[in-house]
Design a protein around this motif. Structure first.
Motif, PDB file in Angstrom:
ATOM      1  N   TYR A 148      41.780  -8.588  29.808  1.00  0.00           N
ATOM      2  CA  TYR A 148      42.474  -9.681  30.484  1.00  0.00           C
ATOM      3  C   TYR A 148      41.767 -10.047  31.786  1.00  0.00           C
ATOM      4  CZ  TYR A 148      44.377  -5.905  33.379  1.00  0.00           C
ATOM      5  OH  TYR A 148      44.495  -4.818  34.208  1.00  0.00           O
ATOM      6  N   GLY A 149      41.957 -11.286  32.205  1.00  0.00           N
ATOM      7  CA  GLY A 149      41.344 -11.765  33.439  1.00  0.00           C
ATOM      8  C   GLY A 149      41.346 -13.278  33.465  1.00  0.00           C
ATOM      9  N   PRO A 150      40.986 -13.875  34.585  1.00  0.00           N
ATOM     10  CA  PRO A 150      41.007 -15.332  34.725  1.00  0.00           C
ATOM     11  C   PRO A 150      40.018 -16.008  33.777  1.00  0.00           C
ATOM     12  CG  PRO A 150      39.879 -14.317  36.581  1.00  0.00           C
ATOM     13  CD  PRO A 150      40.513 -13.206  35.808  1.00  0.00           C
ATOM     14  N   PRO A 151      40.167 -17.314  33.555  1.00  0.00           N
ATOM     15  CA  PRO A 151      39.266 -18.028  32.647  1.00  0.00           C
ATOM     16  C   PRO A 151      37.821 -18.020  33.143  1.00  0.00           C
ATOM     17  CG  PRO A 151      41.240 -19.340  33.123  1.00  0.00           C
ATOM     18  CD  PRO A 151      41.249 -18.182  34.078  1.00  0.00           C
ATOM     19  N   GLY A 152      36.902 -18.011  32.185  1.00  0.00           N
ATOM     20  CA  GLY A 152      35.489 -18.196  32.510  1.00  0.00           C
ATOM     21  C   GLY A 152      34.780 -17.007  33.110  1.00  0.00           C
ATOM     22  N   VAL A 153      35.266 -15.776  32.854  1.00  0.00           N
ATOM     23  CA  VAL A 153      34.619 -14.604  33.448  1.00  0.00           C
ATOM     24  C   VAL A 153      33.913 -13.725  32.421  1.00  0.00           C
ATOM     25  CG1 VAL A 153      36.096 -14.503  35.479  1.00  0.00           C
ATOM     26  CG2 VAL A 153      36.814 -13.329  33.385  1.00  0.00           C
ATOM     27  N   GLY A 154      33.957 -14.108  31.127  1.00  0.00           N
ATOM     28  CA  GLY A 154      33.191 -13.356  30.124  1.00  0.00           C
ATOM     29  C   GLY A 154      33.999 -12.635  29.071  1.00  0.00           C
ATOM     30  N   LYS A 155      35.291 -12.873  28.979  1.00  0.00           N
ATOM     31  CA  LYS A 155      36.102 -12.168  27.977  1.00  0.00           C
ATOM     32  C   LYS A 155      35.673 -12.540  26.557  1.00  0.00           C
ATOM     33  CE  LYS A 155      40.081 -13.732  29.414  1.00  0.00           C
ATOM     34  NZ  LYS A 155      39.602 -14.659  30.463  1.00  0.00           N
ATOM     35  N   THR A 156      35.459 -13.833  26.327  1.00  0.00           N
ATOM     36  CA  THR A 156      35.027 -14.274  24.993  1.00  0.00           C
ATOM     37  C   THR A 156      33.646 -13.714  24.667  1.00  0.00           C
ATOM     38  OG1 THR A 156      36.341 -16.302  25.126  1.00  0.00           O
ATOM     39  CG2 THR A 156      34.495 -16.288  23.573  1.00  0.00           C
TER      40      THR A 156
END
Length: 463
Positions: A148-156
């Motif tokens: 989990y984390g804010p959008p656009g930080v590399g989760k995908t």
């Protein structure tokens, strides 16, 4: 617990003090003590490393043995044989049929690998957990994995990296990447089948997902409707029961998603969880340097890279966009070594819009927030940052940490440095205030809203 399991567990605890928990997870995550034959402890390793653990950590292992009173014991490592697929030939045929007539499966992006992911304080634990899962999918200790984390930080990126590594090491395993929106749309289409076809449509849908070996689900925060949640709950239970791996990503932790059924929240929290945070300056700089390797004809000065890293801070996605814009400019207006691009050109032309966008996002600093908190609680700044744990100081400090997390783009690590506190302390404070605020605890809600009002910020900014 057998003697071998107990001894290995104690050794891992001792190694965590010597090497750090992150290192132990990276190299020994999922491993287990198999047998204790006299003075020989046989340990089954799940992680793949270029060098053997004995070569990497021989002295540390011996030190750990000394600490637990097992000085004479020798540790011997081995790895299990690859697991055969749990999917029968009949099930394989049925799931192929299930895919026909439904929306085409989303494919893994081959360029999103662990090698292309820059690690740093904001994502180190998440990366190590993701690698442990990819190397040994379905291990009960690592299942499910929730990032989990804010959008656009590399989760995908990490989801695709897991899938790519699993496929490279286990060709017989079926890996399926999907977004929650895609999964929901497929569910809706299947459940809209005509009466005589409805049961078959349901069976095909379930067969497709129940027999997936590794399921990667992106943006779980968009899971809303009760019927869809119930069906995913069934998929989740079926997969875990048969030792199949589930990895999910979300912008929020499970407890911060009020639309989720309680039983799903419990399931999502039953395995590993790790945050992927906004990268700090060093990580942003390294990301830019690595991305530049794909453009050998383009050379940007360190000053230019430094400027981008310092001024585009909201997300990795924005950082990559700023770099792409700069590279395209250099292609259109080429000069030797890209010397036409200077910091002034970046600030006033190429990245002008990016910088304006960043400034609109980062409206407040941690100092601004702490000043407002001190004013509201009538606490001097020195006490807020001091060591006192008295309730009259602890509550303002926790609220300040929570608001700094919500209203700025600072990572947990950066907040830790600002407040001179360790990462777990910041995380605990943010989670505590978040839960109290969401539960409507009167005192917390009143304090938070009063400070937000003093800062001129809308309450919606906390959503």
């Amino acid at each position: 617990m057998t003697d071998a399991e107990a001894l290995w567990e104690n050794l891992c605890k001792a190694l965590s003090d010597i090497l750090s928990e992150v290192t132990v997870l990276k190299y020994f995550g999922g491993s287990r003590g198999v047998s204790l034959d006299g003075n020989v402890l046989h340990v089954e390793l799940m992680q793949q490393t270029e060098n053997s653990p004995e070569k990497l950590f021989g002295s540390c292992i011996q030190e750990a043995l000394d600490q637990v009173g097992a000085r004479e014991v020798k540790v011997v490592f081995s790895r299990p044989a690859p697991k055969p697929s749990l999917v029968s030939a009949a099930a394989l045929q049925r799931r192929e049929e299930a895919g026909k007539g439904s929306q085409k499966e989303e494919t893994l992006l081959s360029n999103l690998t662990f090698d292309q992911f820059v690690t740093g304080p904001s994502n180190n634990l998440a990366v190590n957990m993701a690698q442990a899962v990819a190397i040994n999918p379905g291990n009960p200790g690592n299942n499910p994995l929730f990032l989990y984390g804010p959008p656009g930080v590399g989760k995908t990126h990490l989801l695709h990296a897991i899938g790519n590594l699993v496929r490279r090491q286990n060709e017989h395993l079926r890996v399926l990447y999907t977004t929650t929106a895609n999964l929901k749309n497929e569910y809706i289409r299947q459940w809209q089948a005509k009466n005589e076809e409805l049961e078959r449509a349901k069976e095909m849908f379930r067969e497709k997902y129940w027999t997936t070996d590794v399921l990667l689900v992106d943006d779980i925060q968009y899971m809303d409707t009760p019927g869809f949640q119930t069906e995913f709950f069934n998929i989740f239970n079926e997969m875990l029961q048969h030792g199949r791996q589930i990895v999910m990503t979300s912008d929020k932790m499970p407890r911060e998603m009020p639309q989720l059924m309680e039983r799903l929240v419990d399931r999502f929290q039953s395995g590993l969880s790790a945050s992927v945070d906004i990268p700090d300056y060093v990580t942003r700089y390294n990301i830019l340097k690595m991305k530049l390797n794909a453009y050998p004809a383009i050379q940007l000065s360190n000053e230019v890279i430094d400027f981008i890293a310092k001024n585009v801070t909201s997300s990795v996605r924005a950082l990559e966009g700023a770099l792409s814009t700069t590279i395209n400019y250099a292609k259109i207006f080429p000069t030797p070594s890209g010397q036409n691009i200077t910091v002034d050109v970046l600030r006033n032309s190429i990245l002008r819009q990016y910088i304006q966008n960043e400034q609109s996002i980062v409206q407040l600093t941690c100092e601004d927030i702490c000043k407002a908190v001190c004013k509201h609680f009538e606490v001097v700044r020195e006490r807020l940052f001091g060591e006192s744990r008295e309730r009259e100081i602890a509550i303002p400090r926790q609220i300040a940490m929570f608001l700094c997390r919500k209203l700025t783009t600072n990572s947990m690590q950066e907040l830790g440095r600002f407040f001179n506190r360790k990462h777990p302390t910041i995380s605990h404070a943010c989670k505590l205030v978040q839960e109290q605020y969401k539960d409507g605890e009167a005192s917390t809600v009143a304090h938070v809203r009063a400070v937000m009002n003093d800062l001129g910020q809308p309450i919606a900014a906390l959503d």
